[in-house]
Scaffold this motif. Structure first.
Motif, PDB file in Angstrom:
ATOM      1  N   LYS A  72       4.183  -7.332   8.035  1.00  0.00           N
ATOM      2  CA  LYS A  72       2.772  -7.699   8.089  1.00  0.00           C
ATOM      3  C   LYS A  72       2.004  -6.796   7.117  1.00  0.00           C
ATOM      4  O   LYS A  72       2.471  -5.692   6.815  1.00  0.00           O
ATOM      5  CB  LYS A  72       2.242  -7.497   9.515  1.00  0.00           C
ATOM      6  N   PRO A  73       0.832  -7.232   6.659  1.00  0.00           N
ATOM      7  CA  PRO A  73       0.094  -6.434   5.662  1.00  0.00           C
ATOM      8  C   PRO A  73      -0.073  -4.971   6.050  1.00  0.00           C
ATOM      9  O   PRO A  73       0.147  -4.072   5.232  1.00  0.00           O
ATOM     10  CB  PRO A  73      -1.259  -7.144   5.572  1.00  0.00           C
ATOM     11  N   ARG A  74      -0.479  -4.702   7.317  1.00  0.00           N
ATOM     12  CA  ARG A  74      -0.687  -3.312   7.740  1.00  0.00           C
ATOM     13  C   ARG A  74       0.626  -2.532   7.738  1.00  0.00           C
ATOM     14  O   ARG A  74       0.671  -1.360   7.350  1.00  0.00           O
ATOM     15  CB  ARG A  74      -1.304  -3.261   9.156  1.00  0.00           C
ATOM     16  N   GLU A  75       1.720  -3.224   8.124  1.00  0.00           N
ATOM     17  CA  GLU A  75       3.036  -2.567   8.144  1.00  0.00           C
ATOM     18  C   GLU A  75       3.489  -2.260   6.717  1.00  0.00           C
ATOM     19  O   GLU A  75       4.070  -1.207   6.456  1.00  0.00           O
ATOM     20  CB  GLU A  75       4.065  -3.472   8.824  1.00  0.00           C
ATOM     21  N   LEU A  76       3.179  -3.197   5.811  1.00  0.00           N
ATOM     22  CA  LEU A  76       3.569  -3.010   4.406  1.00  0.00           C
ATOM     23  C   LEU A  76       2.807  -1.813   3.806  1.00  0.00           C
ATOM     24  O   LEU A  76       3.390  -0.989   3.075  1.00  0.00           O
ATOM     25  CB  LEU A  76       3.295  -4.295   3.613  1.00  0.00           C
ATOM     26  N   ASP A  77       1.507  -1.721   4.129  1.00  0.00           N
ATOM     27  CA  ASP A  77       0.712  -0.581   3.638  1.00  0.00           C
ATOM     28  C   ASP A  77       1.335   0.734   4.116  1.00  0.00           C
ATOM     29  O   ASP A  77       1.459   1.691   3.354  1.00  0.00           O
ATOM     30  CB  ASP A  77      -0.734  -0.678   4.140  1.00  0.00           C
ATOM     31  N   ARG A  78       1.670   0.770   5.378  1.00  0.00           N
ATOM     32  CA  ARG A  78       2.222   2.000   5.963  1.00  0.00           C
ATOM     33  C   ARG A  78       3.615   2.294   5.376  1.00  0.00           C
ATOM     34  O   ARG A  78       3.933   3.444   5.085  1.00  0.00           O
ATOM     35  CB  ARG A  78       2.289   1.840   7.483  1.00  0.00           C
TER      36      ARG A  78
ATOM     37  N   MET B 311      -5.845   4.048  -4.205  1.00  0.00           N
ATOM     38  CA  MET B 311      -5.812   4.327  -2.758  1.00  0.00           C
ATOM     39  C   MET B 311      -4.911   3.324  -2.044  1.00  0.00           C
ATOM     40  O   MET B 311      -4.175   3.680  -1.128  1.00  0.00           O
ATOM     41  CB  MET B 311      -7.234   4.263  -2.172  1.00  0.00           C
ATOM     42  N   ARG B 312      -4.979   2.067  -2.503  1.00  0.00           N
ATOM     43  CA  ARG B 312      -4.120   1.041  -1.877  1.00  0.00           C
ATOM     44  C   ARG B 312      -2.649   1.357  -2.132  1.00  0.00           C
ATOM     45  O   ARG B 312      -1.812   1.192  -1.251  1.00  0.00           O
ATOM     46  CB  ARG B 312      -4.458  -0.348  -2.430  1.00  0.00           C
ATOM     47  N   THR B 313      -2.337   1.826  -3.355  1.00  0.00           N
ATOM     48  CA  THR B 313      -0.925   2.141  -3.637  1.00  0.00           C
ATOM     49  C   THR B 313      -0.462   3.344  -2.809  1.00  0.00           C
ATOM     50  O   THR B 313       0.723   3.519  -2.568  1.00  0.00           O
ATOM     51  CB  THR B 313      -0.682   2.456  -5.137  1.00  0.00           C
ATOM     52  N   LEU B 314      -1.440   4.163  -2.393  1.00  0.00           N
ATOM     53  CA  LEU B 314      -1.082   5.318  -1.548  1.00  0.00           C
ATOM     54  C   LEU B 314      -0.964   4.922  -0.084  1.00  0.00           C
ATOM     55  O   LEU B 314      -0.703   5.769   0.762  1.00  0.00           O
ATOM     56  CB  LEU B 314      -2.143   6.414  -1.695  1.00  0.00           C
ATOM     57  N   GLY B 315      -1.201   3.655   0.193  1.00  0.00           N
ATOM     58  CA  GLY B 315      -0.996   3.178   1.562  1.00  0.00           C
ATOM     59  C   GLY B 315      -2.265   2.858   2.325  1.00  0.00           C
ATOM     60  O   GLY B 315      -2.206   2.503   3.494  1.00  0.00           O
ATOM     61  N   ALA B 316      -3.450   3.019   1.661  1.00  0.00           N
ATOM     62  CA  ALA B 316      -4.697   2.682   2.368  1.00  0.00           C
ATOM     63  C   ALA B 316      -4.731   1.181   2.618  1.00  0.00           C
ATOM     64  O   ALA B 316      -4.450   0.388   1.717  1.00  0.00           O
ATOM     65  CB  ALA B 316      -5.895   3.095   1.533  1.00  0.00           C
ATOM     66  N   SER B 317      -5.060   0.805   3.824  1.00  0.00           N
ATOM     67  CA  SER B 317      -5.134  -0.627   4.124  1.00  0.00           C
ATOM     68  C   SER B 317      -6.434  -1.202   3.566  1.00  0.00           C
ATOM     69  O   SER B 317      -7.351  -0.462   3.193  1.00  0.00           O
ATOM     70  CB  SER B 317      -5.092  -0.826   5.639  1.00  0.00           C
ATOM     71  N   ARG B 318      -6.503  -2.526   3.530  1.00  0.00           N
ATOM     72  CA  ARG B 318      -7.738  -3.181   3.061  1.00  0.00           C
ATOM     73  C   ARG B 318      -8.921  -2.758   3.918  1.00  0.00           C
ATOM     74  O   ARG B 318     -10.008  -2.499   3.422  1.00  0.00           O
ATOM     75  CB  ARG B 318      -7.584  -4.708   3.158  1.00  0.00           C
ATOM     76  N   ILE B 319      -8.671  -2.666   5.205  1.00  0.00           N
ATOM     77  CA  ILE B 319      -9.769  -2.348   6.136  1.00  0.00           C
ATOM     78  C   ILE B 319     -10.265  -0.916   5.907  1.00  0.00           C
ATOM     79  O   ILE B 319     -11.439  -0.615   6.069  1.00  0.00           O
ATOM     80  CB  ILE B 319      -9.328  -2.594   7.604  1.00  0.00           C
TER      81      ILE B 319
END
Lengths: 211, 405
Positions: A72-78, B311-319
């Protein structure tokens, strides 16, 4: 040996007319690879796909034995924050934050507790600990590039990806950056993939994937 | 390093534009705070001081002037009225209580009011020390008078003619302080109360004075003759009096009846035009501030697209990116709102300390629960100004941004 990268039947369509197909590719843990290709060959596209920021049109991508586009998007970010470190051609640190704060931010985005000892350790290994409280605008290009490597490795990623890290550097600095990337990879027991069209560093790698 | 800290650092790195936005918001909020505090305090003082007074009867002239002079002690009286007429009205069946007032003198700007025990009952006055006046030239002084003039029981002072300072001093009689009133939080804190006879005698020729004047009792016990008073405060006996009594006074006598409620409303409607204008001006400034915050965030977002992609590549979510931009807007507007409210209070306190009329002194140390609406407005403006840039940050195509760079 465990696999760090595995791509199968991967393709990305930019639009109806332009589509790029990638050969299947397997990278084992701890290996150091060079991703070669001319400008426009699709290096950056492949790197974006590998880092989970560009969804491919077709195919399967596994990083550290996880099929990342099934997340999921949040899991992918993490996942990205914890397992993948990225070094860009230009350092591009956040100007409003000090070097230490840039690294703290990377820890925070990964959901890890602030670990200033780890930051100090990484900055020392890259010989820029004296600049930890300085803002990016006060540092030299060489120091900035070291700081950007520090940011990429701060969370001890299993996979370190560098996109044209030496292209705009002179021979001496290119050599230094390459050495630092390899050192950090070994230090963290990571896998390294460098995408470049810089022929100067070709001899430093035994594994290459050409586009 | 939380999103809030990142937002704060980002604002700190652009002190000029952030400062300008905060200043604009503070200016608008400050004006609204001043208007809120001033109109509420003036309204409260008007209500508090005219509470329980249904009607004021005085000489013909401006009804507003009559109200201002006889209830708020802020203007000159419209003239004097015959005591005999006042006494006749006091005995009317429509009247529950009638309080005579005789003015004309002051002590260092504090008005000396001749009246009777009905005044004490009307305002439910109590002594903090001493006792109420009993004889001529004995006075009960308000808490503020005692405090500001350092007067205590037994002290004497000379009154001066007129209602403002630096006028002719009546040096043939001295007033003696016999009582200091408890703080009432209304106009009586700033008054010096005595009996009506003292006011009359103060204005008589010195040779006409009796040697044993202190033996005299209250004025109401003397025959009216040609005596005059300034006005009469009336409390009605029944609701029917509201219709009948003022009409009777205005048509059947040479006197004027003015309703405090009606005149206060008229006064507020006159002041209200100015307040409304200033309010719209403040709203306009707030709107400009909101647009300015929006432009600031929008432009900053364009400059920081790559930062946000990193920041997104560092893992920051869209939210998380959405939060960073929204919190930047909120920090700007809330800082401006808090600064504006504080500035508003400081301004009202400064205005209050510079006011000549102690009866209507404004205080910046009063905090109203309505000020929470200003915070809410600050929040709303922050969200309104940041929502589009924040949405753009949320929707950003990081691969495209990174490829472009």
């Amino acid at each position: 040996m465990q696999q760090m990268i595995s791509i199968k039947a991967l393709a990305h369509a930019y639009n109806q007319d332009k589509k790029i197909n990638f050969d299947d590719w397997q990278v084992s843990k701890g290996e150091q690879w060079l991703l070669l290709g001319n400008s426009g060959s699709g290096k950056s596209t492949l790197l974006h796909i590998l880092t989970g920021i560009l969804s491919p049109s077709t195919g399967q991508v596994e990083i550290n034995e996880t099929e990342i586009y099934q997340l999921k998007p949040r899991e992918l970010d993490r996942f990205r924050a914890l397992h993948i470190g990225i070094v860009f051609q230009r350092p591009h640190l956040i100007k409003s934050l000090t070097i230490q704060e840039n690294l703290l931010m990377a820890q925070s985005f990964a959901g890890l507790p602030e670990n200033r000892n780890r930051i100090q350790e990484v900055l020392e290994s890259l010989a820029i600990s004296a600049s930890s409280h300085q803002y990016p605008s006060t540092l030299s290009q060489g120091q900035l590039q070291r700081a950007s490597i520090a940011r990429a490795v701060i969370n001890k990623p299993a996979l370190l990806i560098a996109d044209e890290p030496t292209s705009s550097l002179d021979d001496q600095n290119a050599g230094t950056v390459l050495r630092l990337l390899k050192e950090q990879t070994e230090l963290n027991q990571s896998t390294l993939v460098i995408a470049t069209h810089d022929q100067r560093i070709k001899e430093a790698f035994t594994h290459t994937y050409t586009l | 390093m939380s999103p809030l800290q990142i937002s704060w650092k980002s604002l700190k790195s652009k002190p000029l534009s952030s400062g300008l936005n905060i200043l604009l918001i503070a200016f608008g909020t400050g004006i609204l705070t001043i208007l809120l505090l001033a109109s509420r305090q003036i309204g409260d003082k008007l209500t508090q001081n005219s509470k329980d007074i249904d009607l004021v009867v005085g000489a013909k002239g401006s009804p507003l002037q009559l109200i201002l002079s006889s209830i708020y002690y802020m203007d000159n009286p419209t003239g004097n009225i015959p005591l005999e007429d006042a006494q006749r009205l006091s005995r009317s069946p429509f009247v529950k209580r009638a309080v005579p007032l005789a003015m004309g003198d002051n002590y260092k700007g504090f008005r000396i009011i001749g009246t009777d025990s009905n005044y004490i009952a009307l305002y439910q006055l109590k002594n903090a020390s001493g006792q109420f006046w009993k004889k001529d030239f004995e006075v009960s002084i308000g808490a503020s008078v005692a405090e500001q003039q350092q007067l205590k029981i037994g002290d004497t002072f000379l009154g001066a003619h007129g209602l403002t300072e630096n006028t002719h001093v009546h040096d043939h009689h001295a007033y003696k302080v016999t009582g200091i009133l408890q703080k009432q939080g209304n106009v009586t804190d700033n008054l010096i109360l005595t009996n009506i006879a003292s006011v009359w005698k103060m204005h008589e020729e010195p040779q006409h004075d009796h040697a044993d004047e202190n033996e005299h009792e209250h004025a109401e016990e003397e025959p009216a003759g040609n005596r005059e008073i300034t006005s009469l405060l009336i409390q009605y006996r029944s609701p029917m009096s509201v219709v009948m009594f003022p009409r009777m006074v205005n048509s059947a006598t040479q006197l004027q009846a003015a309703s405090p409620a009606m005149e206060s409303t008229r006064l507020f409607s006159l002041i209200g035009v100015g307040i409304d204008t200033l309010q719209w001006f403040a709203f306009l400034i707030m709107l400009i501030a909101a647009v300015s915050v929006f432009v600031n965030l929008y432009n900053s977002l364009k400059e920081r697209q790559y930062d946000l992609a990193i920041m997104r590549t560092l893992g920051a979510s869209r939210i998380k990116l959405f939060r960073i931009v929204i919190e930047e807007g909120l920090l700007l507007t809330l800082t401006g709102t808090i600064a504006g409210i504080l500035l508003g209070h400081i301004a009202v306190e400064l205005i209050g300390s510079g006011q000549e009329s102690s009866q209507a002194r404004l205080s910046g140390l009063v905090f109203l629960k309505e000020e929470i609406y200003l915070f809410a407005a600050g929040l709303a403006i922050g969200i309104f100004a940041a929502i589009i840039p924040a949405w753009q940050a949320y929707r950003a195509d990081i691969a495209a941004i990174l490829a472009k760079n």
